[in-house]
Enzyme design. Structure first.
Site, PDB file in Angstrom:
ATOM      1  N   ASP A  15     -43.257  23.505 -15.450  1.00  0.00           N
ATOM      2  CA  ASP A  15     -43.669  22.388 -14.592  1.00  0.00           C
ATOM      3  C   ASP A  15     -44.707  22.828 -13.558  1.00  0.00           C
ATOM      4  OD1 ASP A  15     -43.642  19.742 -13.751  1.00  0.00           O
ATOM      5  OD2 ASP A  15     -42.030  20.078 -12.308  1.00  0.00           O
ATOM      6  N   ASN A  63     -42.000  11.690 -20.719  1.00  0.00           N
ATOM      7  CA  ASN A  63     -43.423  11.902 -20.422  1.00  0.00           C
ATOM      8  C   ASN A  63     -44.340  10.882 -21.106  1.00  0.00           C
ATOM      9  OD1 ASN A  63     -43.048  15.543 -20.304  1.00  0.00           O
ATOM     10  ND2 ASN A  63     -43.145  14.095 -18.601  1.00  0.00           N
TER      11      ASN A  63
HETATM   12  C1  IPE Z   1     -40.247  18.242 -17.136  1.00  0.00           C
HETATM   13  O1  IPE Z   1     -41.258  18.092 -16.173  1.00  0.00           O
HETATM   14  C2  IPE Z   1     -40.824  18.154 -18.506  1.00  0.00           C
HETATM   15  C3  IPE Z   1     -41.762  19.221 -18.896  1.00  0.00           C
HETATM   16  C4  IPE Z   1     -42.067  20.276 -18.202  1.00  0.00           C
HETATM   17  C5  IPE Z   1     -42.363  19.059 -20.180  1.00  0.00           C
HETATM   18  P1  IPE Z   1     -41.544  16.666 -15.502  1.00  0.00           P
HETATM   19  O2  IPE Z   1     -42.686  16.863 -14.592  1.00  0.00           O
HETATM   20  O3  IPE Z   1     -41.687  15.623 -16.530  1.00  0.00           O
HETATM   21  O4  IPE Z   1     -40.195  16.398 -14.675  1.00  0.00           O
HETATM   22  P2  IPE Z   1     -39.918  15.459 -13.432  1.00  0.00           P
HETATM   23  O5  IPE Z   1     -40.534  14.122 -13.744  1.00  0.00           O
HETATM   24  O6  IPE Z   1     -40.555  16.088 -12.250  1.00  0.00           O
HETATM   25  O7  IPE Z   1     -38.430  15.427 -13.293  1.00  0.00           O
HETATM   26  C1  IPE Z   2     -45.596  19.948 -16.738  1.00  0.00           C
HETATM   27  O1  IPE Z   2     -46.496  19.831 -15.686  1.00  0.00           O
HETATM   28  C2  IPE Z   2     -46.224  19.620 -18.062  1.00  0.00           C
HETATM   29  C3  IPE Z   2     -45.775  18.339 -18.647  1.00  0.00           C
HETATM   30  C4  IPE Z   2     -44.833  17.578 -18.166  1.00  0.00           C
HETATM   31  C5  IPE Z   2     -46.427  17.942 -19.871  1.00  0.00           C
HETATM   32  P1  IPE Z   2     -46.702  18.448 -14.927  1.00  0.00           P
HETATM   33  O2  IPE Z   2     -47.811  17.701 -15.608  1.00  0.00           O
HETATM   34  O3  IPE Z   2     -45.415  17.720 -14.807  1.00  0.00           O
HETATM   35  O4  IPE Z   2     -47.191  18.945 -13.521  1.00  0.00           O
HETATM   36  P2  IPE Z   2     -46.835  18.308 -12.099  1.00  0.00           P
HETATM   37  O5  IPE Z   2     -45.336  18.324 -11.977  1.00  0.00           O
HETATM   38  O6  IPE Z   2     -47.396  16.921 -12.105  1.00  0.00           O
HETATM   39  O7  IPE Z   2     -47.512  19.206 -11.137  1.00  0.00           O
HETATM   40 MG    MG Z   3     -43.970  17.723 -13.375  1.00  0.00          MG
END
Ligand code: IPE
Ligand code: IPE
Ligand code: MG
Length: 246
Positions: A15, A63
């Site tokens: 993340d 997502n």
């Molecule tokens: C979890 O991250 C999913 C992945 C890293 C693929 P998210 O960014 O989707 O999680 P939340 O929304 O902060 O809980």
């Molecule tokens: C995790 O990084 C990757 C996916 C969920 C695909 P994020 O895209 O959630 O990154 P932040 O949390 O917005 O920084």
């Molecule tokens: Mg995230």
């Protein structure tokens, strides 16, 4: 006694890609590209130090609700990553597997995922599980559906369903549960990752954004893991007695 052995199975919620990019005034897509590079170096380091299984969360079932443009850029990134990385993964002895509901992906992407699994099926050095359109609740539900269908067909006695048979219907049925669960990006939550499988997993939260993660950070997480005492419901004294008994 402290757990001094290497974790056999490490799970990572990668993340922080979006924030990494936003801080640099870049598009979120560039953050995901940087995230792919972090995955490459972390997976290589893991294989080098002897981690047997790495399971990474690449795309959650939630997502899909992101802006359409971000989702479609991510799908393009998955496609090109599979095209570019497969040869190297194969040559490094990596066995690849995708977990999650693949039916939602574009047929061309599904084909590449299948081809990647088939190409690397005979590799044994290290296993890389990529969770894509995965959700822990989806995993538990699909296992329940499988078992219910078997029961309905008369092939399974519902009273005989136990943790072992239920676990056997889950996505990672042939893989021991994760020993260490790492989440980068500063949030301290599971976000629907391996719900069933992480019942006794050790959690490690890092403030590093995923694109800044690397082998050194993985070592730091492993060191923290090795300083913990995994009790599985027992007392510390019971564990010490067991260790003395060998
Ligand atoms: C979890 O991250 C999913 C992945 C890293 C693929 P998210 O960014 O989707 O999680 P939340 O929304 O902060 O809980
Ligand atoms: C995790 O990084 C990757 C996916 C969920 C695909 P994020 O895209 O959630 O990154 P932040 O949390 O917005 O920084
Ligand atoms: Mg995230």
């Amino acid at each position: 006694m402290s757990e001094r052995v290497l974790p056999g199975h490490v799970a990572i919620v990668m993340d922080g890609n979006g924030r990494w990019a936003e801080r640099r005034k870049l598009s979120r897509n560039l953050g995901h590209q940087a995230g792919l590079r972090a995955l490459r170096r972390t997976a290589r380091h893991g294989a080098k130090i002897g981690i047997k299984t790495l399971t990474v969360f690449a795309f959650s079932s939630e997502n899909w609700n992101r802006p359409e443009k971000e989702v479609s850029r991510l799908m393009d990134l998955f496609m090109s990553a599979l095209d570019k990385e497969m040869k190297g993964l194969y040559e490094h002895g990596v066995r690849m597997r995708f977990i999650g509901d693949r039916s939602a992906f574009h047929p061309a992407l599904q084909e590449r995922m299948q081809a990647a699994q088939e190409l690397t099926a005979g590799n044994t050095r290290t296993q890389l599980n990529v969770a894509a359109n995965y959700g822990g609740r989806w995993d538990i539900l699909q296992a329940a559906q499988k078992l219910a269908a078997q029961a309905q067909a008369g092939d399974l006695d519902p009273a005989a369903i136990d943790e072992k048979s239920f676990g056997g219907a889950l996505a990672l049925h042939d893989t021991p549960d994760p020993d260490l669960f790492i989440r980068t990006g500063g949030e301290q939550r599971i976000s629907n990752f391996l719900l069933w499988q992480s019942a006794y997993t050790e959690f490690y939260f890092s403030d590093k954004l995923w694109p800044d993660f690397n082998g050194e950070e993985l070592d730091r997480a492993i060191n923290a893991y090795q300083s913990r005492e995994r009790r599985f419901g027992l007392t510390g004294e019971q564990l010490r007695a067991r260790a003395r008994a060998g």
